[in-house]
Write an enzyme that holds these catalytic residues in place. Structure first.
Site, PDB file in Angstrom:
ATOM      1  N   ASP A 136       0.875  -1.176   0.000  1.00  0.00           N
ATOM      2  CA  ASP A 136       0.000   0.000   0.000  1.00  0.00           C
ATOM      3  C   ASP A 136       0.911   1.224   0.000  1.00  0.00           C
ATOM      4  O   ASP A 136       2.045   1.134  -0.442  1.00  0.00           O
ATOM      5  CB  ASP A 136      -0.941  -0.030   1.212  1.00  0.00           C
ATOM      6  CG  ASP A 136      -2.276   0.660   0.938  1.00  0.00           C
ATOM      7  OD1 ASP A 136      -2.249   1.799   0.437  1.00  0.00           O
ATOM      8  OD2 ASP A 136      -3.337   0.079   1.224  1.00  0.00           O
TER       9      ASP A 136
ATOM     10  N   HIS B   7       1.116   2.168  -3.367  1.00  0.00           N
ATOM     11  CA  HIS B   7       0.116   3.039  -3.978  1.00  0.00           C
ATOM     12  C   HIS B   7       0.624   4.469  -4.111  1.00  0.00           C
ATOM     13  O   HIS B   7       0.154   5.216  -4.963  1.00  0.00           O
ATOM     14  CB  HIS B   7      -1.175   3.023  -3.161  1.00  0.00           C
ATOM     15  CG  HIS B   7      -1.883   1.705  -3.223  1.00  0.00           C
ATOM     16  ND1 HIS B   7      -3.018   1.432  -2.498  1.00  0.00           N
ATOM     17  CD2 HIS B   7      -1.617   0.574  -3.931  1.00  0.00           C
ATOM     18  CE1 HIS B   7      -3.419   0.195  -2.752  1.00  0.00           C
ATOM     19  NE2 HIS B   7      -2.581  -0.342  -3.614  1.00  0.00           N
TER      20      HIS B   7
END
Length: 461
Positions: free
Chosen positions: A279, A313
């Site tokens: 992430d 991300h």
């Protein structure tokens, strides 16, 4: 607690006023970064050693009791270094205490159990929502002068074969036949204004815990070690101050595996770290919705420098749980490079979470490639189109960024009828390999300026 909160808020207000005024006086904001840097001082510890094997009686397959006993004795005796020597040490969660440096020797491995029956229940915050949950793998609450150092490895053992991953994601079937999971139940409790002390998740009904959670602590040093296979966020300083995170390797690709999430923290230095995560590599936060508005404490005075980001991300994100706001963030001298790195800088919220983000300064960044954009801003995160708390993002500076490949330079997704994104300045940058059809995608933004910027070999105006 209320007095501490008032003092912290006043000190943050004074600094923010002085920083905002620097724009009008033409003072270099990077000089302000030096002032913040000099305020961040790692803790020191007495020259006393406590070796965990001296506390191990050989009767248990886990070293939890020996480790926690050594930590407690070290703290009671005035502090020092608790040493994890060379070897592999299975353990349940560890509770860190004041004046203790938990030191992992070279070739030391802490291997954490996945048996939720061995996890105590503690107060924490998950994705910006206050609750009680099973203990993070390493946890501290209201401690002062704490550290985790050394070149060893900490292995959370979270993979798709155990409940740390699949079972918590798939969810469970409730008595009414509804298919949900514990994290969704926490969201519902927040929406229904269930009191904090009633939001309790323990044992099999728990939510995947953070790897390291340091809650309301002061004077923190995390240095040298490697984290892998985390059940959730890797490093989560919460409502803490004077935090140094240095030369840590964060390698974990599980669900929600943010690398480092300082939340409602003040004076944080993240430097010379390696991120390869599932992430956001770094995600700065400050609480979610009504919980964030109750505390109303921003993350402030955060420095990220000399780091290396691979998958994730975003290289550095702010949000999406940023209801309490964020200001005064500096990012410099970093290398971000991966086809699986979505964005370089990312700011995200929506009209239910709200939050003001201001004074973000980014310079001297090399981007080999990223999947989407150099700067991505999302004001309708999770497709929330309307709400009473409009986020406001402004005073964002990008300087001396060299990028070899991205789809966009700017991908700013604001509100079509409002300009809640303002004052973005891009200077002395070179962006190559940008999508030819649309260099920028901009909605709901005002006062965007380019100075000496090349895109695909041509000056951009």
């Amino acid at each position: 607690m209320r007095l501490d909160k008032i003092k912290m808020s006043v000190s943050l207000l004074v600094f923010t006023v002085s920083l905002s005024s620097c724009y009008y006086k033409k003072v270099d904001p990077w000089d302000k970064m030096i002032e913040v840097y000099e305020q961040i001082v790692p803790p020191t510890f007495p020259d006393k050693n406590y070796v965990i094997t001296d506390y191990y009686d050989g009767k248990d397959s886990l070293y939890t009791k020996a480790i926690n006993q050594a930590i407690t004795e070290c703290s009671v005796q005035g502090g020092g270094k608790v040493i994890i020597p060379k070897g592999i040490y299975p353990t349940a969660p560890i509770r860190l205490k004041s004046n203790v440096n938990l030191h992992l020797a070279d070739s030391a491995v802490l291997k954490f159990t996945t048996d939720y029956n061995l996890f105590d229940t503690v107060r924490t915050r998950l994705e910006g929502i206050d609750c009680y949950n099973i203990s993070p793998l390493i946890y501290a609450y209201e401690e002062v002068n704490i550290a985790i150092t050394g070149n060893g490895i900490m292995d959370g053992q979270a993979d798709r074969s155990n409940w740390f991953c699949d079972e918590r994601i798939r969810g469970v079937v409730q008595k009414d036949g509804k298919h949900t999971n514990e994290k969704t139940l926490l969201y519902e409790m927040k929406e229904d204004s269930v009191p904090f002390d009633k939001r309790v998740f323990s044992g099999k009904s728990s939510i995947r815990p953070q790897f390291i959670n340091l809650y309301k602590c002061k004077n923190i040093l995390l240095e040298g070690f490697t984290i892998n296979r985390a059940p959730f966020w890797l490093i989560h300083p919460l409502l803490s101050e004077n935090v140094t995170i240095r030369k840590v390797k964060m390698q974990s690709h599980g669900y929600n595996n943010d690398g480092c999430d300082p939340e409602s923290c003040n004076n944080v230095l993240i430097e010379d770290c390696d991120f390869d995560t599932g992430d956001d590599c770094i995600a700065i936060k400050s609480g979610r919705d009504e919980d964030g508005r109750f505390w109303n404490i921003p993350s402030e005075n955060i420095i990220v420098r000399n780091c290396r980001m691979k998958d994730g991300h975003a290289g550095v994100a702010i949000g999406s749980e940023v209801t309490g706001g964020c200001r005064n963030v500096w990012v410099e001298n970093c290398r971000m490079d991966s086809p699986e790195l979505d964005r370089i800088i990312r700011i995200k919220s929506n009209a239910i979470r709200g939050g003001e983000v201001e004074n973000l300064f980014v310079r001297n960044i090399f981007v080999g490639e990223c999947k989407e954009s150099i700067l991505g801003i999302e004001m309708k995160y999770w497709r929330v189109e309307k709400g009473p708390y409009l986020p406001y993002f402004h005073n964002i500076y990008l300087e001396n960024i060299i990028s070899k490949k991205s789809q966009y330079v700017l991908h700013l997704d604001g509100f079509e009828d409002k300009t809640q994104i303002q004052d973005i300045f891009i200077k002395d940058c070179v962006f190559d390999g940008v999508g030819e059809s649309t260099i920028n995608r901009i909605i709901g933004a005002d006062n965007i300026r380019f100075e000496n910027v090349k895109v695909n070999g041509k000056m951009y105006k």
